[in-house]
Design a protein around this motif. Structure first.
Motif, PDB file in Angstrom:
ATOM      1  N   TYR A  58       0.827  -1.208   0.000  1.00  0.00           N
ATOM      2  CA  TYR A  58       0.000   0.000   0.000  1.00  0.00           C
ATOM      3  C   TYR A  58       0.859   1.255   0.000  1.00  0.00           C
ATOM      4  CZ  TYR A  58      -4.090  -2.903   1.008  1.00  0.00           C
ATOM      5  OH  TYR A  58      -5.102  -3.839   0.955  1.00  0.00           O
ATOM      6  N   LEU A  59       1.933   1.237   0.761  1.00  0.00           N
ATOM      7  CA  LEU A  59       2.830   2.383   0.805  1.00  0.00           C
ATOM      8  C   LEU A  59       3.464   2.626  -0.560  1.00  0.00           C
ATOM      9  CD1 LEU A  59       4.289   4.561   2.492  1.00  0.00           C
ATOM     10  CD2 LEU A  59       6.054   2.849   2.972  1.00  0.00           C
ATOM     11  N   LEU A  60       3.900   1.573  -1.227  1.00  0.00           N
ATOM     12  CA  LEU A  60       4.493   1.704  -2.560  1.00  0.00           C
ATOM     13  C   LEU A  60       3.466   2.215  -3.568  1.00  0.00           C
ATOM     14  CD1 LEU A  60       6.699  -1.522  -2.725  1.00  0.00           C
ATOM     15  CD2 LEU A  60       7.491   0.844  -2.548  1.00  0.00           C
ATOM     16  N   GLN A  61       2.238   1.705  -3.472  1.00  0.00           N
ATOM     17  CA  GLN A  61       1.192   2.175  -4.370  1.00  0.00           C
ATOM     18  C   GLN A  61       0.893   3.651  -4.122  1.00  0.00           C
ATOM     19  OE1 GLN A  61      -2.068  -0.458  -3.526  1.00  0.00           O
ATOM     20  NE2 GLN A  61      -1.474  -1.920  -5.138  1.00  0.00           N
ATOM     21  N   LYS A  62       0.844   4.032  -2.872  1.00  0.00           N
ATOM     22  CA  LYS A  62       0.563   5.424  -2.523  1.00  0.00           C
ATOM     23  C   LYS A  62       1.663   6.341  -3.047  1.00  0.00           C
ATOM     24  CE  LYS A  62      -0.183   8.511   1.363  1.00  0.00           C
ATOM     25  NZ  LYS A  62      -0.103   8.687   2.803  1.00  0.00           N
ATOM     26  N   GLN A  63       2.922   5.929  -2.885  1.00  0.00           N
ATOM     27  CA  GLN A  63       4.033   6.732  -3.392  1.00  0.00           C
ATOM     28  C   GLN A  63       3.966   6.868  -4.911  1.00  0.00           C
ATOM     29  OE1 GLN A  63       7.381   4.622  -1.815  1.00  0.00           O
ATOM     30  NE2 GLN A  63       7.322   5.681   0.163  1.00  0.00           N
ATOM     31  N   GLU A  64       3.647   5.790  -5.606  1.00  0.00           N
ATOM     32  CA  GLU A  64       3.541   5.826  -7.064  1.00  0.00           C
ATOM     33  C   GLU A  64       2.398   6.735  -7.498  1.00  0.00           C
ATOM     34  OE1 GLU A  64       4.266   5.026 -11.095  1.00  0.00           O
ATOM     35  OE2 GLU A  64       5.515   4.848  -9.308  1.00  0.00           O
ATOM     36  N   LEU A  65       1.265   6.653  -6.817  1.00  0.00           N
ATOM     37  CA  LEU A  65       0.140   7.514  -7.153  1.00  0.00           C
ATOM     38  C   LEU A  65       0.459   8.986  -6.898  1.00  0.00           C
ATOM     39  CD1 LEU A  65      -2.860   5.377  -5.844  1.00  0.00           C
ATOM     40  CD2 LEU A  65      -2.248   5.857  -8.225  1.00  0.00           C
ATOM     41  N   GLU A  66       1.164   9.276  -5.821  1.00  0.00           N
ATOM     42  CA  GLU A  66       1.560  10.656  -5.533  1.00  0.00           C
ATOM     43  C   GLU A  66       2.516  11.186  -6.602  1.00  0.00           C
ATOM     44  OE1 GLU A  66       3.070  10.404  -1.549  1.00  0.00           O
ATOM     45  OE2 GLU A  66       1.069  10.513  -0.651  1.00  0.00           O
ATOM     46  N   ARG A  67       3.427  10.317  -7.054  1.00  0.00           N
ATOM     47  CA  ARG A  67       4.359  10.718  -8.109  1.00  0.00           C
ATOM     48  C   ARG A  67       3.603  10.989  -9.417  1.00  0.00           C
ATOM     49  NH1 ARG A  67       6.621   9.066 -12.404  1.00  0.00           N
ATOM     50  NH2 ARG A  67       5.767   6.976 -12.333  1.00  0.00           N
ATOM     51  N   LEU A  68       2.643  10.118  -9.724  1.00  0.00           N
ATOM     52  CA  LEU A  68       1.851  10.307 -10.933  1.00  0.00           C
ATOM     53  C   LEU A  68       1.012  11.577 -10.851  1.00  0.00           C
ATOM     54  CD1 LEU A  68       0.687   6.640 -11.609  1.00  0.00           C
ATOM     55  CD2 LEU A  68       2.346   7.966 -12.930  1.00  0.00           C
ATOM     56  N   ARG A  69       0.430  11.854  -9.694  1.00  0.00           N
ATOM     57  CA  ARG A  69      -0.357  13.077  -9.515  1.00  0.00           C
ATOM     58  C   ARG A  69       0.511  14.314  -9.698  1.00  0.00           C
ATOM     59  NH1 ARG A  69      -4.970  14.889  -8.309  1.00  0.00           N
ATOM     60  NH2 ARG A  69      -5.905  12.997  -7.519  1.00  0.00           N
ATOM     61  N   ALA A  70       1.714  14.295  -9.152  1.00  0.00           N
ATOM     62  CA  ALA A  70       2.620  15.430  -9.317  1.00  0.00           C
ATOM     63  C   ALA A  70       2.965  15.628 -10.793  1.00  0.00           C
ATOM     64  CB  ALA A  70       3.885  15.223  -8.488  1.00  0.00           C
ATOM     65  N   ASP A  71       3.169  14.539 -11.498  1.00  0.00           N
ATOM     66  CA  ASP A  71       3.471  14.623 -12.923  1.00  0.00           C
ATOM     67  C   ASP A  71       2.282  15.199 -13.693  1.00  0.00           C
ATOM     68  OD1 ASP A  71       5.045  14.140 -15.277  1.00  0.00           O
ATOM     69  OD2 ASP A  71       3.781  12.375 -15.670  1.00  0.00           O
TER      70      ASP A  71
END
Length: 179
Positions: A65-78
């Motif tokens: 879940y933490l890895l998914q959350k980090q990936e989603l945050e990175r995608l949102r920033a992009d």
């Protein structure tokens, strides 16, 4: 050198690639995970595997879940960065379009004033050789009497084409949207 992140990877592919290292990281972070002693001597290897999997299931899920959350945050920033760039370009384009339209209005008004002062036969010769849309715009801005005199002096095919453009410009079924 092998790269872990590929911009074309889906979140599921990224999770699959990172699952084994994440599980290893979780195992190393659990104190005494490998050094557990069982007082009962009758635990089989199958029972040990079940117990081990049960012990690490929650931390592994949390790590996923933490890895998914980090990936989603990175995608949102992009996405946010791209949206800002699109907004900036849109504003730049709208500014350019406004300046262009203002220039065309000034140029068209000046051109119309020139043709208002010309004799119909001279104006007809010049407008006949112009781009049909520009000639139509100029004739539309002239008074009806002067426009009819100019069209009368033109080649009949060119005059008919200009009249067709003028008629289609006033057609209510024509889209008002320039795109």
């Amino acid at each position: 050198m092998m790269t872990i992140l590929n911009l074309d990877m889906t979140v599921l592919q990224l999770l699959r690639r990172l699952a084994l290292p994440a599980a290893g990281l979780v195992l190393l972070s659990i104190p005494g995970a490998f050094a557990q002693e069982h007082p009962e001597g009758d635990i089989t290897s199958q029972d040990e595997i079940k117990q081990f999997c049960t012990n690490i299931a929650d931390p592994a899920r949390d790590q996923r879940y933490l890895l998914q959350k980090q990936e989603l945050e990175r995608l949102r920033a992009d996405i946010d960065a791209r949206m800002e760039e699109m907004d900036r370009r849109k504003a730049e384009y709208q500014d350019w379009l406004k300046r262009r339209d203002d220039f065309l209005k000034q140029a068209e008004a000046g051109l119309t004033d020139i043709y208002k002062k010309m004799k119909p036969d001279a104006a007809a010769l010049q407008l006949q050789d112009m781009n049909i849309e520009v000639a139509s715009a100029v004739i539309m801005r002239l008074g009806p009497r002067q426009s009819s005199l100019i069209l009368n002096e033109m080649d009949s095919k060119k005059a008919a084409a200009i009249a067709s453009v003028i008629a289609s410009a006033s057609d209510p079924n024509t889209s008002k949207d320039p795109s």
